[in-house]
Motif scaffolding. Structure first.
Motif, PDB file in Angstrom:
ATOM      1  N   PRO A   1       7.788  10.116   4.045  1.00 30.16           N
ATOM      2  CA  PRO A   1       8.774   9.370   4.827  1.00 30.16           C
ATOM      3  C   PRO A   1       8.103   8.240   5.610  1.00 30.16           C
ATOM      4  N   SER A   2       8.802   7.133   5.765  1.00 26.74           N
ATOM      5  CA  SER A   2       8.220   5.995   6.476  1.00 26.74           C
ATOM      6  C   SER A   2       7.913   6.344   7.932  1.00 26.74           C
ATOM      7  N   GLY A   3       8.735   7.220   8.539  1.00 29.02           N
ATOM      8  CA  GLY A   3       8.470   7.610   9.921  1.00 29.02           C
ATOM      9  C   GLY A   3       7.146   8.323  10.082  1.00 29.02           C
ATOM     10  N   ARG A   4       6.818   9.139   9.095  1.00 28.83           N
ATOM     11  CA  ARG A   4       5.543   9.866   9.149  1.00 28.83           C
ATOM     12  C   ARG A   4       4.363   8.910   8.990  1.00 28.83           C
ATOM     13  N   LEU A   5       4.498   7.952   8.079  1.00 30.61           N
ATOM     14  CA  LEU A   5       3.430   6.965   7.886  1.00 30.61           C
ATOM     15  C   LEU A   5       3.275   6.097   9.133  1.00 30.61           C
ATOM     16  N   LYS A   6       4.396   5.688   9.727  1.00 30.10           N
ATOM     17  CA  LYS A   6       4.333   4.842  10.920  1.00 30.10           C
ATOM     18  C   LYS A   6       3.685   5.579  12.080  1.00 30.10           C
ATOM     19  N   ALA A   7       3.987   6.878  12.201  1.00 29.72           N
ATOM     20  CA  ALA A   7       3.380   7.656  13.280  1.00 29.72           C
ATOM     21  C   ALA A   7       1.868   7.754  13.108  1.00 29.72           C
TER      22      ALA A   7
ATOM     23  N   LEU B   1       0.879  -1.160   0.000  1.00 33.35           N
ATOM     24  CA  LEU B   1       0.000   0.000   0.000  1.00 33.35           C
ATOM     25  C   LEU B   1       0.922   1.217   0.000  1.00 33.35           C
ATOM     26  N   ILE B   2       0.992   1.919  -1.102  1.00 33.92           N
ATOM     27  CA  ILE B   2       2.001   2.959  -1.330  1.00 33.92           C
ATOM     28  C   ILE B   2       1.432   4.335  -1.038  1.00 33.92           C
TER      29      ILE B   2
ATOM     30  N   CYS C   1      -6.873  -0.041   3.754  1.00 35.87           N
ATOM     31  CA  CYS C   1      -6.745   1.244   3.057  1.00 35.87           C
ATOM     32  C   CYS C   1      -8.060   2.012   3.076  1.00 35.87           C
ATOM     33  N   LYS C   2      -9.156   1.334   2.801  1.00 38.37           N
ATOM     34  CA  LYS C   2     -10.461   2.002   2.786  1.00 38.37           C
ATOM     35  C   LYS C   2     -10.834   2.498   4.184  1.00 38.37           C
ATOM     36  N   LEU C   3     -10.505   1.697   5.195  1.00 34.80           N
ATOM     37  CA  LEU C   3     -10.854   2.054   6.565  1.00 34.80           C
ATOM     38  C   LEU C   3     -10.104   3.303   7.026  1.00 34.80           C
ATOM     39  N   HIS C   4      -8.853   3.445   6.584  1.00 29.25           N
ATOM     40  CA  HIS C   4      -8.014   4.560   7.048  1.00 29.25           C
ATOM     41  C   HIS C   4      -7.657   5.497   5.893  1.00 29.25           C
ATOM     42  N   ARG C   5      -8.528   5.549   4.926  1.00 24.83           N
ATOM     43  CA  ARG C   5      -8.225   6.290   3.696  1.00 24.83           C
ATOM     44  C   ARG C   5      -7.961   7.776   3.948  1.00 24.83           C
ATOM     45  N   SER C   6      -8.786   8.396   4.755  1.00 28.03           N
ATOM     46  CA  SER C   6      -8.618   9.834   4.983  1.00 28.03           C
ATOM     47  C   SER C   6      -7.286  10.128   5.659  1.00 28.03           C
ATOM     48  N   THR C   7      -6.891   9.272   6.605  1.00 33.35           N
ATOM     49  CA  THR C   7      -5.602   9.450   7.279  1.00 33.35           C
ATOM     50  C   THR C   7      -4.454   9.315   6.293  1.00 33.35           C
ATOM     51  N   LEU C   8      -4.530   8.316   5.411  1.00 34.21           N
ATOM     52  CA  LEU C   8      -3.479   8.086   4.422  1.00 34.21           C
ATOM     53  C   LEU C   8      -3.380   9.232   3.420  1.00 34.21           C
ATOM     54  N   GLU C   9      -4.535   9.700   2.953  1.00 39.63           N
ATOM     55  CA  GLU C   9      -4.514  10.770   1.959  1.00 39.63           C
ATOM     56  C   GLU C   9      -4.055  12.081   2.560  1.00 39.63           C
ATOM     57  N   ASP C  10      -4.299  12.287   3.849  1.00 44.19           N
ATOM     58  CA  ASP C  10      -3.806  13.507   4.511  1.00 44.19           C
ATOM     59  C   ASP C  10      -2.283  13.573   4.514  1.00 44.19           C
ATOM     60  N   LEU C  11      -1.622  12.415   4.454  1.00 43.60           N
ATOM     61  CA  LEU C  11      -0.162  12.395   4.509  1.00 43.60           C
ATOM     62  C   LEU C  11       0.480  12.946   3.233  1.00 43.60           C
ATOM     63  N   VAL C  12      -0.272  12.995   2.148  1.00 42.10           N
ATOM     64  CA  VAL C  12       0.310  13.456   0.879  1.00 42.10           C
ATOM     65  C   VAL C  12      -0.236  14.811   0.460  1.00 42.10           C
ATOM     66  N   ARG C  13      -0.980  15.466   1.320  1.00 39.75           N
ATOM     67  CA  ARG C  13      -1.528  16.781   0.989  1.00 39.75           C
ATOM     68  C   ARG C  13      -0.552  17.875   1.374  1.00 39.75           C
TER      69      ARG C  13
ATOM     70  N   SER D   1       3.578  -4.232   8.005  1.00 42.46           N
ATOM     71  CA  SER D   1       4.699  -3.435   8.483  1.00 42.46           C
ATOM     72  C   SER D   1       4.839  -2.198   7.604  1.00 42.46           C
ATOM     73  N   VAL D   2       5.551  -1.198   8.115  1.00 49.39           N
ATOM     74  CA  VAL D   2       5.809   0.029   7.362  1.00 49.39           C
ATOM     75  C   VAL D   2       7.251   0.008   6.882  1.00 49.39           C
ATOM     76  N   LYS D   3       7.448   0.305   5.594  1.00 50.60           N
ATOM     77  CA  LYS D   3       8.778   0.315   4.992  1.00 50.60           C
ATOM     78  C   LYS D   3       8.952   1.582   4.162  1.00 50.60           C
ATOM     79  N   GLN D   4      10.225   1.938   3.916  1.00 48.41           N
ATOM     80  CA  GLN D   4      10.538   3.020   2.989  1.00 48.41           C
ATOM     81  C   GLN D   4      10.810   2.408   1.626  1.00 48.41           C
ATOM     82  N   ALA D   5      10.259   3.001   0.574  1.00 47.71           N
ATOM     83  CA  ALA D   5      10.471   2.529  -0.797  1.00 47.71           C
ATOM     84  C   ALA D   5      10.787   3.738  -1.663  1.00 47.71           C
ATOM     85  N   GLY D   6      12.060   4.089  -1.720  1.00 49.38           N
ATOM     86  CA  GLY D   6      12.443   5.290  -2.435  1.00 49.38           C
ATOM     87  C   GLY D   6      11.908   6.516  -1.717  1.00 49.38           C
TER      88      GLY D   6
END
Length: 329
Positions: free
Chosen positions: A256-262, A250-251, A317-329, A273-278
């Motif tokens: 940063p992976s730290g921000r996603l993990k937080a 789920l990309i 992803c659907k359950l936490h979609r708003s949280t995930l999309e906020d990370l790229v705004r 798990s949370v990983k960094q991919a580029g």
């Protein structure tokens, strides 16, 4: 059965500068060529170290190729240098052209690096995947500490007009040419991916599986699939399954992976798990590996497991979609 010579690429190519024909290129040929260049050229060695480790100065301590250890397999290139204050750094490089990763290959490189650190052979280490740009882009390269494209390494040779360096440049250019990496139509792989989508559509319709073309040519077999193609309209958050990877990602782009993990670390389900991919961060769930050049029916159990894992990560992803999309705004 998979081709046991999967690291060989055959193509007739003439090199005008030297009047010879390259009939085949092995990954071992590139290992030898780069080993010679790293030993013979301090400038090339410094460029690689700057790309992987950072600025020097460094003193060469050891340079080896095809280092075999029973517990860890083979390290294609091992470079050990000494920095300021006697700090020793090891670079453990895996060379790829077209061959798929072996089981736990990146992890075994890391284990080899840890063993050397504990044994006092070096104080710091980096695992590096050296491969064509398209291989790095299409593979699960995030498990490696660093990546180096062969195209980038070729560019480092541009200012050196010695016969040796021109020879090496032509070899590297040929290794990354369209003749070598064009990925001509593979009927078996094309049929595999057709059945992959057909099975998913019938048995796992909520996955909304969509194939992603490999390059611009529609004649080439895809190398990966996207899940939730209609549900996930925001391209900054997407789910991918690559055919040569033992996971589904789920990309979240440019995160940063730290921000996603937080943001979602406490929400992760079992085996996520949370990983960094580029430049992106991913929520990763393990899944069986598949081989698109092999028969679809013989891998059906693995394919079912992949789709079930895909359903889990799509629900997450659907359950936490708003949280995930906020990370790229």
């Amino acid at each position: 059965m998979r081709d046991v010579e999967c690291d060989i690429v055959r193509a007739g190519a003439s090199n005008d500068a030297f009047g010879f024909s390259i009939g085949a290129i092995f990954e071992s040929d590139l290992s030898l060529a780069l080993w010679v260049q790293l030993g013979a050229s301090a400038a090339f060695r410094d460029r690689l170290l700057g790309h992987v480790v950072g600025p020097g100065p460094f003193r060469l301590v050891a340079l080896a190729k095809n280092v075999r250890e029973p517990s860890f397999g083979e390290t294609d290139l091992l470079l050990i240098v000494e920095g300021v204050g006697g700090h020793r750094i090891a670079v453990l490089a895996e060379i790829k052209l077209t061959a798929a990763f072996q089981a736990r290959q990146a992890e075994r490189y890391t284990e080899r690096g840890e063993r050397g650190r504990r044994a006092g052979e070096w104080d710091e280490y980096w695992t590096v995947l050296v491969a064509p740009e398209c291989y790095i882009r299409d593979s699960n390269a995030s498990d490696w500490g660093r990546t180096l494209s062969i195209e980038t390494a070729t560019g480092w040779l541009a200012d050196d007009t010695s016969t040796h360096t021109i020879f090496l440049s032509r070899l590297l250019l040929h290794a990354t040419s369209k003749d070598i990496l064009g990925r001509e139509e593979n009927p078996a792989a094309m049929e595999f991916w057709r059945l992959y989508v057909e099975y998913a559509t019938e048995h796992f319709p909520e996955l909304e599986v969509e194939l992603v073309p490999s390059g611009r040519s529609k004649r080439k077999a895809p190398s990966w699939a996207r899940f939730g193609s209609r549900a996930l309209r925001n391209q900054a958050v997407r789910i991918s399954h690559k055919g040569n990877a033992s996971c589904i990602d789920l990309i979240v782009r440019n995160c940063p992976s730290g921000r996603l993990k937080a943001a979602v670390g406490l929400l992760l389900e079992d085996e996520m798990s949370v990983k960094q991919a580029g430049s992106s961060a991913v929520v990763r769930v393990n899944a069986p590996r598949i081989w698109p050049q092999d028969a679809f029916d013989s891998q059906l159990d693995n394919i079912k497991a992949i789709f079930k894992a895909g359903e889990r990560i799509l629900r997450f992803c659907k359950l936490h979609r708003s949280t995930l999309e906020d990370l790229v705004r």
